[in-house]
Design a protein around this motif. Structure first.
Motif, PDB file in Angstrom:
ATOM      1  N   ALA A  52       0.823  -1.206   0.000  1.00  0.00           N
ATOM      2  CA  ALA A  52       0.000   0.000   0.000  1.00  0.00           C
ATOM      3  C   ALA A  52       0.855   1.254   0.000  1.00  0.00           C
ATOM      4  O   ALA A  52       0.557   2.228  -0.707  1.00  0.00           O
ATOM      5  N   LEU A  53       1.943   1.258   0.772  1.00  0.00           N
ATOM      6  CA  LEU A  53       2.849   2.417   0.775  1.00  0.00           C
ATOM      7  C   LEU A  53       3.501   2.626  -0.583  1.00  0.00           C
ATOM      8  O   LEU A  53       3.662   3.759  -1.035  1.00  0.00           O
ATOM      9  N   LEU A  54       3.875   1.536  -1.248  1.00  0.00           N
ATOM     10  CA  LEU A  54       4.457   1.654  -2.586  1.00  0.00           C
ATOM     11  C   LEU A  54       3.453   2.225  -3.584  1.00  0.00           C
ATOM     12  O   LEU A  54       3.807   3.085  -4.411  1.00  0.00           O
ATOM     13  N   VAL A  55       2.217   1.770  -3.521  1.00  0.00           N
ATOM     14  CA  VAL A  55       1.184   2.307  -4.416  1.00  0.00           C
ATOM     15  C   VAL A  55       0.975   3.791  -4.164  1.00  0.00           C
ATOM     16  O   VAL A  55       0.884   4.591  -5.104  1.00  0.00           O
ATOM     17  N   TRP A  56       0.915   4.188  -2.891  1.00  0.00           N
ATOM     18  CA  TRP A  56       0.771   5.607  -2.574  1.00  0.00           C
ATOM     19  C   TRP A  56       1.979   6.409  -3.047  1.00  0.00           C
ATOM     20  O   TRP A  56       1.835   7.525  -3.550  1.00  0.00           O
ATOM     21  N   ALA A  57       3.178   5.876  -2.869  1.00  0.00           N
ATOM     22  CA  ALA A  57       4.386   6.588  -3.296  1.00  0.00           C
ATOM     23  C   ALA A  57       4.383   6.791  -4.807  1.00  0.00           C
ATOM     24  O   ALA A  57       4.711   7.887  -5.301  1.00  0.00           O
ATOM     25  N   VAL A  58       4.028   5.765  -5.556  1.00  0.00           N
ATOM     26  CA  VAL A  58       3.966   5.893  -7.021  1.00  0.00           C
ATOM     27  C   VAL A  58       2.890   6.899  -7.414  1.00  0.00           C
ATOM     28  O   VAL A  58       3.098   7.750  -8.296  1.00  0.00           O
ATOM     29  N   GLY A  59       1.725   6.862  -6.765  1.00  0.00           N
ATOM     30  CA  GLY A  59       0.652   7.800  -7.081  1.00  0.00           C
ATOM     31  C   GLY A  59       1.026   9.232  -6.777  1.00  0.00           C
ATOM     32  O   GLY A  59       0.782  10.134  -7.583  1.00  0.00           O
ATOM     33  N   VAL A  60       1.631   9.479  -5.629  1.00  0.00           N
ATOM     34  CA  VAL A  60       2.035  10.837  -5.262  1.00  0.00           C
ATOM     35  C   VAL A  60       3.126  11.336  -6.196  1.00  0.00           C
ATOM     36  O   VAL A  60       3.116  12.496  -6.639  1.00  0.00           O
ATOM     37  N   THR A  61       4.069  10.466  -6.540  1.00  0.00           N
ATOM     38  CA  THR A  61       5.130  10.857  -7.480  1.00  0.00           C
ATOM     39  C   THR A  61       4.534  11.219  -8.843  1.00  0.00           C
ATOM     40  O   THR A  61       4.938  12.221  -9.461  1.00  0.00           O
ATOM     41  N   GLY A  62       3.592  10.441  -9.300  1.00  0.00           N
ATOM     42  CA  GLY A  62       2.937  10.747 -10.573  1.00  0.00           C
ATOM     43  C   GLY A  62       2.177  12.060 -10.534  1.00  0.00           C
ATOM     44  O   GLY A  62       2.212  12.847 -11.492  1.00  0.00           O
TER      45      GLY A  62
ATOM     46  N   ILE B 266       2.793  14.649  -8.548  1.00  0.00           N
ATOM     47  CA  ILE B 266       3.772  15.739  -8.490  1.00  0.00           C
ATOM     48  C   ILE B 266       4.365  15.975  -9.869  1.00  0.00           C
ATOM     49  O   ILE B 266       4.545  17.127 -10.298  1.00  0.00           O
ATOM     50  N   TRP B 267       4.645  14.917 -10.612  1.00  0.00           N
ATOM     51  CA  TRP B 267       5.205  15.070 -11.959  1.00  0.00           C
ATOM     52  C   TRP B 267       4.200  15.751 -12.890  1.00  0.00           C
ATOM     53  O   TRP B 267       4.565  16.612 -13.675  1.00  0.00           O
ATOM     54  N   LEU B 268       2.932  15.389 -12.780  1.00  0.00           N
ATOM     55  CA  LEU B 268       1.905  16.006 -13.629  1.00  0.00           C
ATOM     56  C   LEU B 268       1.762  17.485 -13.304  1.00  0.00           C
ATOM     57  O   LEU B 268       1.643  18.325 -14.214  1.00  0.00           O
ATOM     58  N   VAL B 269       1.754  17.857 -12.043  1.00  0.00           N
ATOM     59  CA  VAL B 269       1.625  19.252 -11.661  1.00  0.00           C
ATOM     60  C   VAL B 269       2.860  20.046 -12.089  1.00  0.00           C
ATOM     61  O   VAL B 269       2.776  21.166 -12.567  1.00  0.00           O
ATOM     62  N   ALA B 270       4.037  19.440 -11.963  1.00  0.00           N
ATOM     63  CA  ALA B 270       5.284  20.136 -12.317  1.00  0.00           C
ATOM     64  C   ALA B 270       5.418  20.282 -13.826  1.00  0.00           C
ATOM     65  O   ALA B 270       6.014  21.256 -14.315  1.00  0.00           O
ATOM     66  N   ALA B 271       4.879  19.358 -14.588  1.00  0.00           N
ATOM     67  CA  ALA B 271       5.014  19.390 -16.053  1.00  0.00           C
ATOM     68  C   ALA B 271       3.999  20.319 -16.710  1.00  0.00           C
ATOM     69  O   ALA B 271       4.135  20.663 -17.882  1.00  0.00           O
ATOM     70  N   ALA B 272       3.001  20.746 -15.993  1.00  0.00           N
ATOM     71  CA  ALA B 272       1.940  21.572 -16.568  1.00  0.00           C
ATOM     72  C   ALA B 272       2.433  22.990 -16.776  1.00  0.00           C
ATOM     73  O   ALA B 272       3.296  23.488 -16.047  1.00  0.00           O
ATOM     74  N   GLU B 273       1.898  23.639 -17.792  1.00  0.00           N
ATOM     75  CA  GLU B 273       2.205  25.051 -18.030  1.00  0.00           C
ATOM     76  C   GLU B 273       1.060  25.861 -17.464  1.00  0.00           C
ATOM     77  O   GLU B 273      -0.095  25.706 -17.869  1.00  0.00           O
TER      78      GLU B 273
END
Length: 140
Positions: free
Chosen positions: A118-128, A130-137
């Protein structure tokens, strides 16, 4: 350990709680001041009784709480006696569970592995995210 001591632990805790309620009732009854003649030789109890008696009607409440403790202990004792076979069945189930855990120790790893997954799934989801928010213009 559970397989060997389950019955002793359950019966000791049940009867220990009844004895504790009776003891609390005795202490409250002594604090109410009803046993002043009986406890006149003990100075510590006398000083406690005099402090309680100086508080007004509080000593009456102690007497009523003592009666309530004794009534609850009586009800608990009756319930324990009436439910003796159900308690014995629960002890047998606990012993069987202890034998199962003793035979298959790997079952103890199931909650740990589920928590790690469950922690791994949450870590992957949060990382994704953060990447989506950072990649947005952002246009304001």
């Amino acid at each position: 350990m559970l397989k060997c001591c389950a019955g002793v632990m359950v019966w000791f805790s049940l009867f220990g709680s009844v004895i504790a309620l009776v003891g609390l009732g005795v202490v409250l009854y002594i604090w109410s001041g009803e046993l002043q003649d009986f406890t006149s030789s003990v100075s510590v109890i006398n000083s406690a009784i005099s402090q309680v008696s100086a508080a007004g009607s509080t000593y009456q409440n102690y007497k009523y709480f003592a009666y309530a403790c004794w009534a609850l202990s009586g009800v608990a004792l009756i319930l324990i006696i009436c439910m003796c076979s159900q308690i014995a069945m629960a002890i047998a189930i606990a012993k069987a569970a202890g034998a199962f855990i003793n035979n298959t120790l790997s079952v103890l790893l199931v909650p740990f592995t589920n928590a790690v997954a469950a922690l791994l799934v949450w870590a992957v989801g949060v990382t994704g995210m953060i990447w989506l928010v950072a990649a947005a213009e952002w246009k304001l």
